[in-house]
Design a protein around this motif. Sequence first.
Motif, PDB file in Angstrom:
ATOM      1  N   THR A 185      49.240  54.559 -54.135  1.00 62.68           N
ATOM      2  CA  THR A 185      48.856  53.156 -54.312  1.00 62.68           C
ATOM      3  C   THR A 185      47.387  53.052 -54.709  1.00 62.68           C
ATOM      4  N   MET A 186      46.529  53.857 -54.079  1.00 62.95           N
ATOM      5  CA  MET A 186      45.116  53.824 -54.435  1.00 62.95           C
ATOM      6  C   MET A 186      44.872  54.333 -55.846  1.00 62.95           C
ATOM      7  N   GLN A 187      45.667  55.308 -56.289  1.00 66.63           N
ATOM      8  CA  GLN A 187      45.526  55.772 -57.667  1.00 66.63           C
ATOM      9  C   GLN A 187      45.974  54.684 -58.646  1.00 66.63           C
ATOM     10  N   MET A 188      47.064  54.009 -58.322  1.00 70.45           N
ATOM     11  CA  MET A 188      47.516  52.918 -59.196  1.00 70.45           C
ATOM     12  C   MET A 188      46.489  51.792 -59.239  1.00 70.45           C
ATOM     13  N   GLU A 189      45.906  51.470 -58.078  1.00 67.65           N
ATOM     14  CA  GLU A 189      44.896  50.411 -58.071  1.00 67.65           C
ATOM     15  C   GLU A 189      43.664  50.836 -58.854  1.00 67.65           C
ATOM     16  N   ALA A 190      43.292  52.106 -58.759  1.00 67.79           N
ATOM     17  CA  ALA A 190      42.154  52.595 -59.545  1.00 67.79           C
ATOM     18  C   ALA A 190      42.387  52.351 -61.027  1.00 67.79           C
ATOM     19  N   GLU A 191      43.584  52.666 -61.496  1.00 66.44           N
ATOM     20  CA  GLU A 191      43.887  52.482 -62.915  1.00 66.44           C
ATOM     21  C   GLU A 191      43.834  51.014 -63.305  1.00 66.44           C
ATOM     22  N   ALA A 192      44.378  50.141 -62.447  1.00 67.63           N
ATOM     23  CA  ALA A 192      44.367  48.710 -62.740  1.00 67.63           C
ATOM     24  C   ALA A 192      42.938  48.159 -62.737  1.00 67.63           C
ATOM     25  N   VAL A 193      42.155  48.556 -61.742  1.00 69.97           N
ATOM     26  CA  VAL A 193      40.791  48.038 -61.615  1.00 69.97           C
ATOM     27  C   VAL A 193      39.918  48.486 -62.780  1.00 69.97           C
ATOM     28  N   VAL A 194      39.970  49.750 -63.132  1.00 82.26           N
ATOM     29  CA  VAL A 194      39.102  50.251 -64.208  1.00 82.26           C
ATOM     30  C   VAL A 194      39.507  49.655 -65.555  1.00 82.26           C
ATOM     31  N   LEU A 195      40.795  49.485 -65.781  1.00 86.85           N
ATOM     32  CA  LEU A 195      41.239  48.803 -67.004  1.00 86.85           C
ATOM     33  C   LEU A 195      40.636  47.403 -67.082  1.00 86.85           C
ATOM     34  N   CYS A 196      40.691  46.681 -65.969  1.00 84.72           N
ATOM     35  CA  CYS A 196      40.157  45.318 -65.962  1.00 84.72           C
ATOM     36  C   CYS A 196      38.636  45.313 -66.104  1.00 84.72           C
ATOM     37  N   GLY A 231      35.313  42.335 -58.032  1.00 81.72           N
ATOM     38  CA  GLY A 231      35.634  41.634 -56.797  1.00 81.72           C
ATOM     39  C   GLY A 231      36.808  40.700 -56.963  1.00 81.72           C
ATOM     40  N   GLN A 232      36.829  39.976 -58.050  1.00 73.58           N
ATOM     41  CA  GLN A 232      37.944  39.065 -58.291  1.00 73.58           C
ATOM     42  C   GLN A 232      39.230  39.839 -58.554  1.00 73.58           C
ATOM     43  N   VAL A 233      39.126  40.952 -59.249  1.00 72.68           N
ATOM     44  CA  VAL A 233      40.306  41.766 -59.546  1.00 72.68           C
ATOM     45  C   VAL A 233      40.944  42.290 -58.259  1.00 72.68           C
ATOM     46  N   ALA A 267      40.116  46.455 -50.466  1.00 71.98           N
ATOM     47  CA  ALA A 267      39.539  45.582 -51.488  1.00 71.98           C
ATOM     48  C   ALA A 267      38.017  45.569 -51.431  1.00 71.98           C
ATOM     49  N   SER A 268      37.446  45.392 -50.240  1.00 69.02           N
ATOM     50  CA  SER A 268      35.984  45.324 -50.146  1.00 69.02           C
ATOM     51  C   SER A 268      35.347  46.684 -50.426  1.00 69.02           C
ATOM     52  N   THR A 269      36.008  47.759 -50.019  1.00 65.27           N
ATOM     53  CA  THR A 269      35.477  49.100 -50.266  1.00 65.27           C
ATOM     54  C   THR A 269      35.354  49.356 -51.763  1.00 65.27           C
ATOM     55  N   ILE A 270      36.397  49.011 -52.510  1.00 64.31           N
ATOM     56  CA  ILE A 270      36.378  49.209 -53.957  1.00 64.31           C
ATOM     57  C   ILE A 270      35.356  48.284 -54.612  1.00 64.31           C
ATOM     58  N   THR A 271      35.296  47.046 -54.154  1.00 58.68           N
ATOM     59  CA  THR A 271      34.360  46.079 -54.727  1.00 58.68           C
ATOM     60  C   THR A 271      32.915  46.509 -54.520  1.00 58.68           C
ATOM     61  N   GLU A 272      32.613  46.968 -53.303  1.00 63.65           N
ATOM     62  CA  GLU A 272      31.234  47.382 -53.002  1.00 63.65           C
ATOM     63  C   GLU A 272      30.884  48.712 -53.664  1.00 63.65           C
ATOM     64  N   GLY A 273      31.882  49.581 -53.855  1.00 65.99           N
ATOM     65  CA  GLY A 273      31.669  50.825 -54.579  1.00 65.99           C
ATOM     66  C   GLY A 273      30.848  51.863 -53.846  1.00 65.99           C
ATOM     67  N   THR A 274      30.817  51.799 -52.503  1.00 65.76           N
ATOM     68  CA  THR A 274      30.038  52.775 -51.748  1.00 65.76           C
ATOM     69  C   THR A 274      30.922  53.814 -51.050  1.00 65.76           C
ATOM     70  N   TYR A 275      32.110  53.468 -50.657  1.00 67.51           N
ATOM     71  CA  TYR A 275      33.155  54.371 -50.157  1.00 67.51           C
ATOM     72  C   TYR A 275      32.794  55.163 -48.899  1.00 67.51           C
ATOM     73  N   PRO A 276      32.307  54.495 -47.844  1.00 66.09           N
ATOM     74  CA  PRO A 276      32.176  55.196 -46.562  1.00 66.09           C
ATOM     75  C   PRO A 276      33.561  55.601 -46.073  1.00 66.09           C
TER      76      PRO A 276
END
Length: 293
Positions: A181-192, A200-202, A220-229
């Motif tokens: 699921t995280m790989q699929m979301e990565a593909e969707a987010v980077v495309l957008c 953040g909206q995506v 959602a917030s982890t991906i939006t912030e882009g810091t990945y603790p």
Amino acid sequence: MAKVGWIGLGNMGNPMSQNLVKAGHDVVVWNRTKSKADEVLAAGATWADSPKEVAEKADFIFTMVADGPTLHAVAFGDNGYIAGLSAGKIAIDMSTVSVAESVKVNEAVEAAGCKLIRGPVTGSTVLAQSATLGILASGDKATYDKVLPLFESLGANQFYVGGADEARVLKLAINTMIATTMQMEAEAVVLCEKAGLDVGQVTEVIAGSAVGSGICKYKASTITEGTYPAAFSVKLMMKDLDLALDVAKQYGVPMLSTSLTRQQLAAAAATGREEKDFAVLTEVLEDASGYTR
């Protein structure tokens, strides 16, 4: 009030053991690094100097550790918890380990006149703190019934799935879905992102859409912030996918999406992200796509 032992005070084990203290149980704990026990000791738990001592003092002995080798390290040997067992005690392992590793522990526990419940969990550190995890359990049913009240202090959803190591297989299967699921979301987010949309909206839209799952909402917030603790690291997810792929070989099940996601996690590790949260798959794909936020 039960006499409970807890071995392993990492990101999950620490809040879970505290919840047993809050529920009124007499809890004794051990961890390789004693300082990680500070919070649960302050909450009212007591310290043991070895896993063996935990088992000597408790009737229910929980283990929650990172992997199979660590489980074997705390279970076996002169200071392992199995050396401290006496007949009639119950061990509960909540780690994510292989069936083969689990079988060896079960054989030793039963040889001591005791029972082992396999109890891996589903959910994040946030759910561990709020005692709302899902708990997958397998092993002797009568023993499970004795452990259930303790599980209810740790999780909101209880699932008894079989008499042996079925819970191990189900937990690994669930983790393959979480990772892919995280790989699929990565593909969707980077495309957008490359099309000019706001990250953040995506992630907000994805989380609230028909494809939005609990993991999409939580990350959602982890991906939006882009810091990945690391709530759950790349290193640990690679371990779980390796275990899942081994089980898939055993049963002859092709797992294409899992295999591809495992390779992307390897790319994350190879670029210095092994200790980042596995949602860093988005950043890995951003790099591969030539995109910089």
